[in-house]
Enzyme design. Structure first.
Site, PDB file in Angstrom:
ATOM      1  N   ALA A  66       0.855  -1.196   0.000  1.00 13.28           N
ATOM      2  CA  ALA A  66       0.000   0.000   0.000  1.00 13.28           C
ATOM      3  C   ALA A  66       0.887   1.240   0.000  1.00 13.28           C
ATOM      4  CB  ALA A  66      -0.894   0.005   1.231  1.00 13.28           C
ATOM      5  N   ASP A  67       0.464   2.253  -0.752  1.00 15.22           N
ATOM      6  CA  ASP A  67       1.175   3.529  -0.694  1.00 15.22           C
ATOM      7  C   ASP A  67       0.321   4.516   0.107  1.00 15.22           C
ATOM      8  OD1 ASP A  67      -0.802   4.609  -2.410  1.00 15.22           O
ATOM      9  OD2 ASP A  67       0.440   4.318  -4.190  1.00 15.22           O
ATOM     10  N   SER A  68       0.804   5.729   0.260  1.00 16.43           N
ATOM     11  CA  SER A  68       0.102   6.692   1.116  1.00 16.43           C
ATOM     12  C   SER A  68      -1.293   7.016   0.592  1.00 16.43           C
ATOM     13  CB  SER A  68       0.921   7.964   1.282  1.00 16.43           C
ATOM     14  OG  SER A  68       1.188   8.548   0.025  1.00 16.43           O
ATOM     15  N   ASP A  90      -3.238   4.977  -1.153  1.00 10.38           N
ATOM     16  CA  ASP A  90      -4.054   3.806  -0.837  1.00 10.38           C
ATOM     17  C   ASP A  90      -4.542   3.865   0.598  1.00 10.38           C
ATOM     18  OD1 ASP A  90      -3.712   2.525  -3.348  1.00 10.38           O
ATOM     19  OD2 ASP A  90      -1.825   1.628  -2.688  1.00 10.38           O
ATOM     20  N   LEU A  91      -3.649   4.234   1.506  1.00  9.69           N
ATOM     21  CA  LEU A  91      -4.002   4.267   2.918  1.00  9.69           C
ATOM     22  C   LEU A  91      -5.050   5.338   3.213  1.00  9.69           C
ATOM     23  CD1 LEU A  91      -0.516   3.714   4.588  1.00  9.69           C
ATOM     24  CD2 LEU A  91      -2.338   2.042   4.225  1.00  9.69           C
TER      25      LEU A  91
END
Length: 75
Positions: free
Chosen positions: A33-35, A37-38
């Site tokens: 997950a990238d930022s 996505d979070l």
């Protein structure tokens, strides 16, 4: 029950198979997950569970278990 819902949401958000997600899965290292996505995942979970996850709380959430525990404690 909470885990299954969270895992389904994570799988949908990250476009991965839900069966690959477990409580110990690390959001960034294991699930990639990238930022963005979070942030999108948090918005989705906030709406689903009618709660607010502060930025400070999000920063401390490293695993699926962290998310599940937070939801169980605040729902």
């Amino acid at each position: 029950m909470v885990f299954e819902k969270v895992a389904t949401r994570i799988a949908k958000q990250l476009d991965i198979d839900a069966s690959k997600i477990n409580m110990e899965s690390r959001l960034i290292e294991d699930l990639k997950a990238d930022s963005l996505d979070l942030v999108e995942l948090v918005m989705d979970l906030e709406q689903e569970y009618d709660l607010e996850i502060a930025d400070e709380e999000l920063e401390s959430m490293k695993t699926v278990a962290d998310i599940v525990t937070f939801i169980e404690q605040h729902s």
